[in-house]
Design an enzyme around this catalytic site. Sequence first.
Site, PDB file in Angstrom:
ATOM      1  N   GLU A  87     -22.793 -26.663  31.915  1.00  0.00           N
ATOM      2  CA  GLU A  87     -21.403 -26.564  32.349  1.00  0.00           C
ATOM      3  C   GLU A  87     -20.570 -25.775  31.351  1.00  0.00           C
ATOM      4  OE1 GLU A  87     -20.637 -30.462  35.114  1.00  0.00           O
ATOM      5  OE2 GLU A  87     -20.400 -30.739  32.956  1.00  0.00           O
TER       6      GLU A  87
ATOM      7  N   CYS B 128     -14.713 -22.426  27.399  1.00  0.00           N
ATOM      8  CA  CYS B 128     -15.501 -23.395  26.639  1.00  0.00           C
ATOM      9  C   CYS B 128     -16.937 -23.300  27.146  1.00  0.00           C
ATOM     10  CB  CYS B 128     -14.935 -24.802  26.832  1.00  0.00           C
ATOM     11  SG  CYS B 128     -15.924 -26.108  26.068  1.00  0.00           S
TER      12      CYS B 128
ATOM     13  N   CYS C 250     -28.323 -32.398  25.030  1.00  0.00           N
ATOM     14  CA  CYS C 250     -27.996 -32.458  23.605  1.00  0.00           C
ATOM     15  C   CYS C 250     -28.901 -33.494  22.945  1.00  0.00           C
ATOM     16  CB  CYS C 250     -26.530 -32.846  23.407  1.00  0.00           C
ATOM     17  SG  CYS C 250     -25.945 -32.726  21.696  1.00  0.00           S
TER      18      CYS C 250
ATOM     19  N   CYS D 118     -24.102 -38.554  20.020  1.00  0.00           N
ATOM     20  CA  CYS D 118     -22.789 -39.074  19.616  1.00  0.00           C
ATOM     21  C   CYS D 118     -22.335 -40.110  20.642  1.00  0.00           C
ATOM     22  CB  CYS D 118     -21.777 -37.943  19.512  1.00  0.00           C
ATOM     23  SG  CYS D 118     -22.161 -36.728  18.225  1.00  0.00           S
TER      24      CYS D 118
ATOM     25  N   CYS E 234     -19.549 -39.341  23.485  1.00  0.00           N
ATOM     26  CA  CYS E 234     -19.671 -38.088  24.230  1.00  0.00           C
ATOM     27  C   CYS E 234     -20.680 -38.227  25.367  1.00  0.00           C
ATOM     28  CB  CYS E 234     -20.105 -36.969  23.276  1.00  0.00           C
ATOM     29  SG  CYS E 234     -20.365 -35.373  24.074  1.00  0.00           S
TER      30      CYS E 234
ATOM     31  N   GLY F  16     -24.260 -29.413  23.953  1.00  0.00           N
ATOM     32  CA  GLY F  16     -25.188 -29.060  22.890  1.00  0.00           C
ATOM     33  C   GLY F  16     -24.534 -28.847  21.540  1.00  0.00           C
ATOM     34  N   GLU F  17     -25.382 -28.782  20.521  1.00  0.00           N
ATOM     35  CA  GLU F  17     -24.966 -28.518  19.141  1.00  0.00           C
ATOM     36  C   GLU F  17     -25.339 -27.069  18.795  1.00  0.00           C
ATOM     37  OE1 GLU F  17     -23.933 -27.780  15.685  1.00  0.00           O
ATOM     38  OE2 GLU F  17     -23.356 -29.811  16.268  1.00  0.00           O
TER      39      GLU F  17
ATOM     40  N   SER G 174     -17.889 -24.935  17.252  1.00  0.00           N
ATOM     41  CA  SER G 174     -17.676 -26.332  16.862  1.00  0.00           C
ATOM     42  C   SER G 174     -19.010 -27.011  16.591  1.00  0.00           C
ATOM     43  CB  SER G 174     -16.927 -27.075  17.971  1.00  0.00           C
ATOM     44  OG  SER G 174     -16.744 -28.429  17.624  1.00  0.00           O
TER      45      SER G 174
ATOM     46  N   SER H 170     -16.369 -31.453  14.258  1.00  0.00           N
ATOM     47  CA  SER H 170     -16.072 -32.728  14.912  1.00  0.00           C
ATOM     48  C   SER H 170     -16.234 -33.822  13.865  1.00  0.00           C
ATOM     49  CB  SER H 170     -17.027 -32.955  16.091  1.00  0.00           C
ATOM     50  OG  SER H 170     -16.829 -31.969  17.083  1.00  0.00           O
ATOM     51  N   LEU H 171     -15.123 -34.323  13.348  1.00  0.00           N
ATOM     52  CA  LEU H 171     -15.173 -35.262  12.231  1.00  0.00           C
ATOM     53  C   LEU H 171     -15.110 -36.710  12.726  1.00  0.00           C
ATOM     54  CD1 LEU H 171     -15.317 -35.324   9.126  1.00  0.00           C
ATOM     55  CD2 LEU H 171     -12.804 -35.428   9.123  1.00  0.00           C
TER      56      LEU H 171
ATOM     57  N   CYS I 296     -12.665 -32.894  26.681  1.00  0.00           N
ATOM     58  CA  CYS I 296     -13.518 -33.041  25.497  1.00  0.00           C
ATOM     59  C   CYS I 296     -14.386 -34.285  25.604  1.00  0.00           C
ATOM     60  CB  CYS I 296     -12.618 -33.125  24.256  1.00  0.00           C
ATOM     61  SG  CYS I 296     -13.505 -33.370  22.720  1.00  0.00           S
TER      62      CYS I 296
END
Length: 346
Positions: free
Chosen positions: A94, A107, A114, A118, A121, A165-166, A197, A220-221, A339
């Site tokens: 997506e 985006c 992923c 997390c 998410c 994904g990362e 990100s 992303s903290l 998000c």
Amino acid sequence: MNLEKIDIRAISLDELRVKFAELGEKPFRANQVYEWLWNKSSTDFSRMTNISLRLRNVLNEHFTIRPARLDGSQYSADKTIKSAFRLYDDHIIEGVLIPRKNRMTACVSSQAGCSLSCKFCATGYLERKRNLEPGEIYDQVVLINRLAREKYDSPLTNIVFMGMGEPLLNYNNVMEGIRLITSEEGLNMSAKRITLSTAGISKMIRKLADDNVKFKLAVSLHAANDVKRNRIMPINETNSLKSLSEALQDFFHATRSRITFEYIVFRDFNDSPEDAEELYQFVRKIPCKINIIEYNPIREAKFENSSADRIEYLAKYLEMKEITVKIRRSRGKDIDAACGQLAGRR
């Protein structure tokens, strides 16, 4: 004879020239085809009109193109558009078009699924199927740009790698995808308009520094102590806040590019005065700005968005400490496009 066709977008221009020479074609013809592929975004050999019919038939015989294709879009009340893209092997990813007054942002995703898990998410609850190819990353930008022009009569101005994904776990393909998007022979978009990100892969952030990238970096903290961050982001167990801070300082010194920290505020988890002070102590060592983000609920998790008062307190506390802060309002929440909500639901 090997009858398997070559994915023409998976080879470099130099490799394409070699293939053309093997086929008895002049090298400049490879340049023409490459321009069609990456500057004109063609996915059909038959539409490469300055190439002879005979050569187009040769291309069809020896090569294939495997583009990501638009597989449907959803439209939010706030004009955000979420699109599903079907890959050649039927995986679905997506991407989101986020229109604002003076900005059109795409985006995009970097992986199908992923592997980071997390806890807040929706994508993190999916299985990682595979990394995206550079062309599939490029295709998302092309297709979302077409939507921007069709629906809002405006081209894309910005790209954020904040989809599925990362990105730093698909490093080489993401870097090549960005090259295709930014190079003169590609889409010629400015690298300064791209933000990548990451959840915080320290080793790969240092590689970004070594490669002296020109795009922006966001992290992303979401928690500024290791105990809390371990609970919601398992990647922190092998990439502690100390190692992350050191890697980010290296990144800034190499690129002189200010970091953006993303901080989702969860009720009674990371929204206390103590959390505000911990956040300040972490970010003060790194030239940065902070986006405070409201939590967007997902069915898999029990988190709740913090109160407006606590979010405001957090922002004011950081501003008092001379940290640049912006409270970000979610877009596309009604179509699961905000998000943390991307999970292939339609």
